[in-house]
Design an enzyme around this catalytic site. Structure first.
Site, mmCIF file in Angstrom:
data_model
loop_
_atom_site.group_PDB
_atom_site.id
_atom_site.type_symbol
_atom_site.label_atom_id
_atom_site.label_comp_id
_atom_site.label_asym_id
_atom_site.label_seq_id
_atom_site.Cartn_x
_atom_site.Cartn_y
_atom_site.Cartn_z
ATOM 1 N N ILE A 1 0.896 -1.167 0.000
ATOM 2 C CA ILE A 1 0.000 0.000 0.000
ATOM 3 C C ILE A 1 0.930 1.210 0.000
ATOM 4 O O ILE A 1 1.894 1.261 0.767
ATOM 5 C CB ILE A 1 -0.979 0.010 1.207
ATOM 6 C CG1 ILE A 1 -1.814 1.301 1.233
ATOM 7 C CG2 ILE A 1 -0.284 -0.216 2.532
ATOM 8 C CD1 ILE A 1 -2.953 1.295 2.275
ATOM 9 N N SER A 2 0.673 2.160 -0.883
ATOM 10 C CA SER A 2 1.566 3.320 -1.005
ATOM 11 C C SER A 2 1.553 4.143 0.275
ATOM 12 O O SER A 2 0.614 4.078 1.070
ATOM 13 C CB SER A 2 1.123 4.193 -2.184
ATOM 14 O OG SER A 2 1.155 3.448 -3.372
#
Ligand code: SAH
Length: 220
Positions: free
Chosen positions: A61-62
């Site tokens: 997940i960024s």
């Protein structure tokens, strides 16, 4: 650039991101407050710190500052009723945040190549904002980012969450006039780029900043 921001809940975390000047826009702040990052990370990782977190299958997940940056770049196109494509939806976080911004008359399609991540993302959105799925505002499904989603085009905004070795031209083709594409481009050295579609097939290009994303896997 990572900030040391870390908090124990989403609301306090977003307040910190504002304080550290990561979030500037009220609209983006509202969306990021309403979507709880705690629902989108893998168990055992801290959702409320400003760094990427591992998911599975080698994906992440960024980081929140990248989510904030991309939402702010696309903000003017993420208006109520807008149609949006999120390529590499991963955890589903950004797909949901954009869903909150486009509202009941809008539509955000998230595509990914990893079936387990599509299930994960759908389950995450269901925990956080089930109405986004029930009202068909958000749809997350299998799809290849190199091809986009021609059957649902054209889009007001396209976000790409993985680095393309070169610009996938179908994504430019699938923008409306005035629509915006934000995409990391490059391999060992990557840059976040913004494209806005003009009249008669023209585009403007802007290099935003150097970035480090997982690769957009090559077309099969
Ligand atoms: N915005 C997401 C980013 C997830 S990481 C988040 O913050 O959760 C990048 C994602 O891109 C991964 O889920 C990966 O499976 C996906 N991906 C990689 N290549 C792709 C391709 N060709 N088409 C669609 N998705 C792709």
């Amino acid at each position: 650039m990572y900030y040391t921001a870390s908090a124990s809940n989403n609301n306090d975390f977003i307040t910190l991101l504002k304080k550290y000047d990561v979030i500037h826009s009220d609209k983006v702040e509202k969306a990021m407050r309403s979507v709880d990052r705690g629902h989108y990370v893998y168990p055992g990782t801290n959702p409320y710190e400003d760094c990427p977190q591992p998911l599975f299958s080698g994906q992440t997940i960024s980081a929140p500052h990248m989510h904030a940056m991309c939402l702010e770049i696309l903000e003017n196109n993420l208006t109520p009723g807008a149609k949006v494509l999120d390529v590499g939806s991963g955890s589903g976080y950004l797909t949901a945040a954009m869903g909150m911004m486009v509202g009941e008359t809008g539509k955000v399609i998230g595509i990914d190549v990893i079936p387990d991540l599509i299930s994960f993302a759908n389950a995450n959105v269901k925990k956080d904002h089930p109405e986004l799925l029930e009202k068909n505002i958000v749809e997350i499904k299998l799809g290849d980012g190199w091809k986009g989603c021609p059957e649902q085009a054209p889009f007001d905004a396209i976000h790409v969450g993985a680095a393309a070795s070169s610009l996938p031209t179908p994504l430019l083709d699938q923008l409306k006039v005035g629509g915006t594409l934000v995409i990391p481009v490059g391999t060992s050295s990557q840059f976040l780029k913004k494209y806005v579609k003009g009249e008669n097939g023209t585009f403007s290009e802007e290099v935003i900043t150097g970035v480090r994303y997982v690769p957009l896997v090559p077309q099969s």
